[in-house]
Design an enzyme around this catalytic site. Structure first.
Site, PDB file in Angstrom:
ATOM      1  N   ASP A 135      14.034 -19.025 -21.394  1.00 44.90           N
ATOM      2  CA  ASP A 135      15.060 -18.707 -19.613  1.00 44.90           C
ATOM      3  C   ASP A 135      15.873 -19.365 -19.738  1.00 44.90           C
ATOM      4  O   ASP A 135      15.450 -20.744 -18.935  1.00 44.90           O
ATOM      5  CB  ASP A 135      14.556 -18.455 -18.691  1.00 44.90           C
ATOM      6  CG  ASP A 135      13.856 -17.478 -17.596  1.00 44.90           C
ATOM      7  OD1 ASP A 135      15.595 -17.200 -18.038  1.00 44.90           O
ATOM      8  OD2 ASP A 135      14.056 -17.507 -16.792  1.00 44.90           O
TER       9      ASP A 135
ATOM     10  N   ASP B  36      20.114 -13.860 -20.791  1.00 43.57           N
ATOM     11  CA  ASP B  36      19.672 -15.239 -20.645  1.00 43.57           C
ATOM     12  C   ASP B  36      18.366 -15.508 -20.874  1.00 43.57           C
ATOM     13  O   ASP B  36      17.960 -16.432 -20.800  1.00 43.57           O
ATOM     14  CB  ASP B  36      20.091 -15.735 -19.393  1.00 43.57           C
ATOM     15  CG  ASP B  36      19.260 -15.012 -18.083  1.00 43.57           C
ATOM     16  OD1 ASP B  36      19.441 -14.310 -18.362  1.00 43.57           O
ATOM     17  OD2 ASP B  36      19.699 -15.838 -16.968  1.00 43.57           O
ATOM     18  N   GLU B  37      16.954 -14.843 -21.687  1.00 45.03           N
ATOM     19  CA  GLU B  37      16.488 -14.863 -21.380  1.00 45.03           C
ATOM     20  C   GLU B  37      15.937 -14.135 -23.016  1.00 45.03           C
ATOM     21  O   GLU B  37      15.949 -13.454 -23.158  1.00 45.03           O
ATOM     22  CB  GLU B  37      15.562 -14.914 -20.423  1.00 45.03           C
ATOM     23  CG  GLU B  37      15.493 -13.072 -20.411  1.00 45.03           C
ATOM     24  CD  GLU B  37      15.291 -12.657 -19.019  1.00 45.03           C
ATOM     25  OE1 GLU B  37      13.797 -13.144 -19.021  1.00 45.03           O
ATOM     26  OE2 GLU B  37      15.401 -12.308 -17.659  1.00 45.03           O
TER      27      GLU B  37
END
Length: 390
Positions: free
Chosen positions: A10, A103-104
């Site tokens: 993350d 973003d993860e």
């Protein structure tokens, strides 16, 4: 049988961190990413979070909480560019990767100890790879099952590593607030509190039959999670089917000349993304969203595949020119798809893509300069005068 290890990666305050990366003047300051005239905060730096600012908060409320905060308009194309770099690093550690957002991602690192050492060393090597490639930090959670890996990645933010070993699962869950289990929202927490359930350990004070009676199939899943059971695996996605960039404008625009500048910015992003991944597409699509939120798309399929910025821009411009704008535009975007066999075979055989060799040389030169000195190092004349490029 080898121990199963699921890692959740993350990025730390991703959008805000990208803005601080690209603009050194923002480093150490409370940064809020969002629209100036409308919308909500899409991301807040850790400096802004100290004031209570968080994502999904109305911008007006965020300004009241943090009057000295710096509001920055988002640049989704830039975030996607760096996200692509992050995912490339992750894929270098394992082919089994599930990207769940920009973003993860989850990654199955079972067995990678043979290549990289202990699971701690795998996590540190991945974090180092991400930072070296992008200049950004990420937090990593590692556990035997998927949902615990996600919880773990949030334990030591920012720039942290949390590992939950099989023998630690029950102890970790015993005192964990029940709301930390993915899918347990505010309303569910209120209901659970009425039943005397505030921690995950409280769940196991009731029988499996109780949870099935109260919540049906969801209750059985809930009971399993309280025991650290999660059979779900990594859903690895296939090759990309398209590449696109779009911009929600801070003010509605009716002037096609102004819209054309945004098209060039987006064509540059899309073209660069294609060339980074060795892809060429044949179908160019223009997307417009009007001030009344009505959306339209217009497409054109080329006889040969392309990854040329200028070609993508020119086709997008032709589609825009042919469109009789019903009203002012609040969002504009361009994309390319149809990567099929024609594109891959031409690339493999070194065949003609239909693009002018001069254009290919220009794209290569611009890519090389930007990769070395940053995305703002060079701009095409067509975007001069355009503020806050995304």
């Amino acid at each position: 049988m080898a121990q199963r290890w699921i890692m959740h990666v993350d990025m730390d305050a991703f959008f805000a961190s990208v803005e601080q990366l690209d603009n050194p003047e923002l480093r150490g300051r409370p940064v809020m990413v969002g629209g100036e005239h409308r919308g909500v905060v899409s991301a807040a730096s850790y400096e802004a979070r100290k004031f209570g600012v968080h994502s999904a908060m109305p911008v007006a409320q965020a300004k009241r909480l943090c009057p000295n905060g710096v509001l920055v308009r988002g640049r989704m194309a830039r975030y996607k560019e760096l996200s692509s770099m992050v995912m490339e690093v992750i894929h270098g550690f394992s082919p089994v990767v599930e990207q769940t957002s920009v973003d993860e991602a989850y990654v199955d690192v079972s067995g990678t100890e043979r290549l990289y050492g202990s699971v701690e060393e795998v996590a540190r090597a991945l974090k180092t790879g991400v930072q070296e490639a992008t200049g950004l930090t990420c937090s990593v959670g590692v556990a035997p099952v998927k949902f615990l890996a996600k919880i773990a990645s949030d334990q030591n933010k920012p720039d942290g590593i949390t590992i939950i070993r099989p023998e630690e699962v029950q102890g970790f869950l015993e005192t964990l607030p029940v709301g930390r289990i993915p899918g347990v929202g505010p309303k569910a927490r209120v209901t659970l509190a009425r039943w005397g359930v505030t921690t995950v350990g409280d769940v196991l004070k009731r029988s499996r039959a109780f949870w099935e009676r109260r919540m049906g199939e969801r209750g059985l899943v809930f009971y399993d999670r309280a025991q650290g059971i999660d059979p779900s695996g990594i859903v690895a996605h296939g090759a990309p089917k398209s590449s696109s960039a779009e911009t929600t404008l801070s003010d509605d625009i009716s002037d096609k000349r102004e819209l054309s500048r945004w098209l060039m910015v987006q064509a540059e992003r899309v073209g660069h993304d294609l060339r980074r991944h060795g892809l060429r597409g044949r179908t160019v699509t223009l997307k417009l969203k009007y001030s009344d939120f009505k959306s339209i798309t217009r497409s054109r399929t080329l006889p040969t595949p392309t990854d040329s910025t200028d070609t993508i821009y020119e086709v997008g411009m032709d589609l825009l020119a042919a469109e009789r704008l019903e009203r002012a535009v609040r969002l504009i975007g361009v994309g390319i798809s149809n990567f099929g066999e024609v594109a891959s075979q031409l690339s493999l055989l070194g065949g003609d893509t239909g693009d002018d060799p001069e254009r290919r040389r220009l794209d290569s030169a611009i890519d090389a300069i930007r990769d070395k000195f940053g995305g703002k190092a060079l701009s095409r004349g067509k975007v001069f005068g355009l503020k806050d490029k995304k």
